[in-house]
Design a protein around this motif. Structure first.
Motif, PDB file in Angstrom:
ATOM      1  N   GLN A   1      28.637  41.402 -32.115  1.00  0.00           N
ATOM      2  CA  GLN A   1      27.513  40.876 -32.884  1.00  0.00           C
ATOM      3  C   GLN A   1      26.224  40.992 -32.075  1.00  0.00           C
ATOM      4  OE1 GLN A   1      27.006  39.783 -36.000  1.00  0.00           O
ATOM      5  NE2 GLN A   1      29.139  40.189 -36.533  1.00  0.00           N
ATOM      6  N   PRO A   2      25.239  41.690 -32.622  1.00  0.00           N
ATOM      7  CA  PRO A   2      23.964  41.825 -31.918  1.00  0.00           C
ATOM      8  C   PRO A   2      23.067  40.616 -32.180  1.00  0.00           C
ATOM      9  CG  PRO A   2      23.882  43.054 -33.951  1.00  0.00           C
ATOM     10  CD  PRO A   2      25.275  42.459 -33.861  1.00  0.00           C
ATOM     11  N   GLY A   3      21.990  40.551 -31.452  1.00  0.00           N
ATOM     12  CA  GLY A   3      20.955  39.558 -31.729  1.00  0.00           C
ATOM     13  C   GLY A   3      21.153  38.232 -31.034  1.00  0.00           C
ATOM     14  N   GLU A   4      20.326  37.313 -31.437  1.00  0.00           N
ATOM     15  CA  GLU A   4      20.306  35.963 -30.877  1.00  0.00           C
ATOM     16  C   GLU A   4      21.663  35.297 -31.134  1.00  0.00           C
ATOM     17  OE1 GLU A   4      20.087  31.842 -31.074  1.00  0.00           O
ATOM     18  OE2 GLU A   4      19.816  32.870 -32.971  1.00  0.00           O
ATOM     19  N   PRO A   5      22.185  34.524 -30.177  1.00  0.00           N
ATOM     20  CA  PRO A   5      23.536  33.958 -30.307  1.00  0.00           C
ATOM     21  C   PRO A   5      23.765  33.125 -31.567  1.00  0.00           C
ATOM     22  CG  PRO A   5      22.793  33.741 -28.053  1.00  0.00           C
ATOM     23  CD  PRO A   5      21.616  34.251 -28.846  1.00  0.00           C
ATOM     24  N   GLY A   6      22.803  32.317 -31.972  1.00  0.00           N
ATOM     25  CA  GLY A   6      22.979  31.529 -33.196  1.00  0.00           C
ATOM     26  C   GLY A   6      23.073  32.415 -34.421  1.00  0.00           C
ATOM     27  N   GLU A   7      22.258  33.458 -34.468  1.00  0.00           N
ATOM     28  CA  GLU A   7      22.296  34.406 -35.586  1.00  0.00           C
ATOM     29  C   GLU A   7      23.595  35.202 -35.577  1.00  0.00           C
ATOM     30  OE1 GLU A   7      18.754  36.754 -35.306  1.00  0.00           O
ATOM     31  OE2 GLU A   7      17.454  35.030 -35.652  1.00  0.00           O
TER      32      GLU A   7
ATOM     33  N   GLY B   1      21.480  26.813 -27.173  1.00  0.00           N
ATOM     34  CA  GLY B   1      20.928  25.630 -27.820  1.00  0.00           C
ATOM     35  C   GLY B   1      20.853  25.725 -29.333  1.00  0.00           C
ATOM     36  N   ALA B   2      21.577  26.681 -29.928  1.00  0.00           N
ATOM     37  CA  ALA B   2      21.516  26.876 -31.377  1.00  0.00           C
ATOM     38  C   ALA B   2      22.536  26.025 -32.133  1.00  0.00           C
ATOM     39  CB  ALA B   2      21.735  28.348 -31.709  1.00  0.00           C
ATOM     40  N   ILE B   3      23.563  25.572 -31.445  1.00  0.00           N
ATOM     41  CA  ILE B   3      24.617  24.752 -32.054  1.00  0.00           C
ATOM     42  C   ILE B   3      24.871  23.549 -31.157  1.00  0.00           C
ATOM     43  CG2 ILE B   3      27.071  24.663 -32.728  1.00  0.00           C
ATOM     44  CD1 ILE B   3      25.561  26.409 -34.610  1.00  0.00           C
ATOM     45  N   ARG B   4      25.086  22.417 -31.778  1.00  0.00           N
ATOM     46  CA  ARG B   4      25.342  21.185 -31.030  1.00  0.00           C
ATOM     47  C   ARG B   4      26.487  21.391 -30.037  1.00  0.00           C
ATOM     48  NH1 ARG B   4      25.788  16.384 -35.337  1.00  0.00           N
ATOM     49  NH2 ARG B   4      27.429  15.930 -33.852  1.00  0.00           N
ATOM     50  N   PRO B   5      26.402  20.769 -28.864  1.00  0.00           N
ATOM     51  CA  PRO B   5      27.439  20.967 -27.850  1.00  0.00           C
ATOM     52  C   PRO B   5      28.765  20.286 -28.172  1.00  0.00           C
ATOM     53  CG  PRO B   5      25.763  19.434 -27.070  1.00  0.00           C
ATOM     54  CD  PRO B   5      25.282  19.967 -28.388  1.00  0.00           C
ATOM     55  N   ASP B   6      28.801  19.361 -29.117  1.00  0.00           N
ATOM     56  CA  ASP B   6      30.041  18.655 -29.418  1.00  0.00           C
ATOM     57  C   ASP B   6      30.861  19.317 -30.531  1.00  0.00           C
ATOM     58  OD1 ASP B   6      28.126  17.972 -31.334  1.00  0.00           O
ATOM     59  OD2 ASP B   6      28.953  15.966 -31.644  1.00  0.00           O
ATOM     60  N   VAL B   7      30.456  20.485 -30.986  1.00  0.00           N
ATOM     61  CA  VAL B   7      31.174  21.215 -32.027  1.00  0.00           C
ATOM     62  C   VAL B   7      32.228  22.100 -31.364  1.00  0.00           C
ATOM     63  CG1 VAL B   7      30.934  22.940 -33.863  1.00  0.00           C
ATOM     64  CG2 VAL B   7      29.152  21.213 -33.529  1.00  0.00           C
TER      65      VAL B   7
ATOM     66  N   LEU C   1      24.452  21.583 -38.037  1.00  0.00           N
ATOM     67  CA  LEU C   1      25.022  21.688 -36.698  1.00  0.00           C
ATOM     68  C   LEU C   1      23.991  22.011 -35.620  1.00  0.00           C
ATOM     69  CD1 LEU C   1      28.313  23.620 -37.523  1.00  0.00           C
ATOM     70  CD2 LEU C   1      28.033  21.177 -37.105  1.00  0.00           C
ATOM     71  N   ASN C   2      22.792  22.324 -36.059  1.00  0.00           N
ATOM     72  CA  ASN C   2      21.728  22.645 -35.112  1.00  0.00           C
ATOM     73  C   ASN C   2      21.286  21.361 -34.418  1.00  0.00           C
ATOM     74  OD1 ASN C   2      19.086  23.160 -34.000  1.00  0.00           O
ATOM     75  ND2 ASN C   2      19.036  25.023 -35.237  1.00  0.00           N
ATOM     76  N   PRO C   3      21.260  21.355 -33.105  1.00  0.00           N
ATOM     77  CA  PRO C   3      20.909  20.117 -32.395  1.00  0.00           C
ATOM     78  C   PRO C   3      19.457  19.692 -32.601  1.00  0.00           C
ATOM     79  CG  PRO C   3      21.062  21.936 -30.851  1.00  0.00           C
ATOM     80  CD  PRO C   3      21.524  22.450 -32.197  1.00  0.00           C
ATOM     81  N   ARG C   4      18.612  20.573 -33.089  1.00  0.00           N
ATOM     82  CA  ARG C   4      17.213  20.248 -33.300  1.00  0.00           C
ATOM     83  C   ARG C   4      16.956  19.563 -34.610  1.00  0.00           C
ATOM     84  NH1 ARG C   4      16.194  26.242 -31.822  1.00  0.00           N
ATOM     85  NH2 ARG C   4      17.916  26.112 -30.466  1.00  0.00           N
ATOM     86  N   CYS C   5      18.000  19.435 -35.443  1.00  0.00           N
ATOM     87  CA  CYS C   5      17.841  18.799 -36.770  1.00  0.00           C
ATOM     88  C   CYS C   5      18.121  17.311 -36.688  1.00  0.00           C
ATOM     89  CB  CYS C   5      18.775  19.445 -37.783  1.00  0.00           C
ATOM     90  SG  CYS C   5      18.292  21.120 -38.153  1.00  0.00           S
TER      91      CYS C   5
ATOM     92  N   GLN D   1      26.024  27.781 -28.277  1.00  0.00           N
ATOM     93  CA  GLN D   1      25.796  26.481 -27.658  1.00  0.00           C
ATOM     94  C   GLN D   1      24.968  26.629 -26.382  1.00  0.00           C
ATOM     95  OE1 GLN D   1      29.946  25.236 -27.602  1.00  0.00           O
ATOM     96  NE2 GLN D   1      29.524  23.680 -29.167  1.00  0.00           N
ATOM     97  N   ASP D   2      25.263  27.648 -25.591  1.00  0.00           N
ATOM     98  CA  ASP D   2      24.476  27.891 -24.374  1.00  0.00           C
ATOM     99  C   ASP D   2      23.009  28.166 -24.702  1.00  0.00           C
ATOM    100  OD1 ASP D   2      26.737  27.532 -22.824  1.00  0.00           O
ATOM    101  OD2 ASP D   2      27.068  29.690 -22.481  1.00  0.00           O
TER     102      ASP D   2
END
Length: 186
Positions: A77-83, A139-145, A182-186, A136-137
């Motif tokens: 999968q290319p691109g940013e890790p969350g994407e 910061g796109a997904i909460r660390p507790d998932v 699941l985004n930690p910024r939400c 998660q590294d």
């Protein structure tokens, strides 16, 4: 114990059965009588049961290539890790929502311990864990998932949308809503 190579006619019959099963499962769902698959393949039901003694064994043969593709796609999968995680999960959800019963059957098979589905569990979980760790590294997904939680969410979305006339659209929308949560910024 190693498996002996199949004779040419036995290999052709197995290939015909897998192709027939793929077609019939897509058209009628995975609960179709196995004898219907044998008829569609032009072989006797004894041939089917000799090669695939259980429905799960036939499902494994039918979907092994797809599971291996999903694993390879996760690693590429290319691109940013969350994407990248979102794109891969969307691929999983779309497959499940368009497979007429495959989601429920594979979910049941994956929950049972055993050699029949260990390969599938390993590949899908490995892919999910790798993509999730990168997201998660970043910061796109909460660390507790956990990867298991993500796969359960994806399975639930696929299962709940598989009979919708606009299954792909509904699956994508529900996945987007889920991942936003699941985004930690939400």
């Amino acid at each position: 114990m190693t498996e002996r190579p199949l004779r040419a006619d036995a290999r052709r019959n197995a290939e015909r059965l897998v192709l027939a099963a793929r077609e019939v499962f897509a058209e009628r769902g995975v609960d179709v009588p196995l004898d219907d698959i044998a008829r569609h393949a032009g072989v006797g039901n004894a041939t089917l049961y000799r090669r695939f003694p259980t429905r799960e064994a036939l499902l494994e043969a039918v979907y092994r290539d797809r599971v291996e593709q999903l694993h390879a796609h996760a690693l590429d999968q290319p691109g940013e890790p969350g994407e990248a995680l979102t794109a891969w999960l969307l691929e999983i959800v779309r497959d499940g929502s368009s497979s007429r019963g495959l989601t429920a059957t594979l979910k049941a098979a994956l929950q049972r311990e055993g050699a029949d589905v260990a390969w599938c569990r390993h590949l899908i979980l490995d892919a999910a864990e790798q993509l999730l760790a990168r997201a998660q590294d970043a910061g796109a997904i909460r660390p507790d998932v956990t990867a298991i939680q993500l796969l359960k969410l994806a399975n639930g979305i696929a299962f709940s949308t598989e009979h919708d006339p606009d299954a792909d659209h509904q699956a994508e929308h529900l996945l987007t809503l889920t991942l936003t949560g699941l985004n930690p910024r939400c």
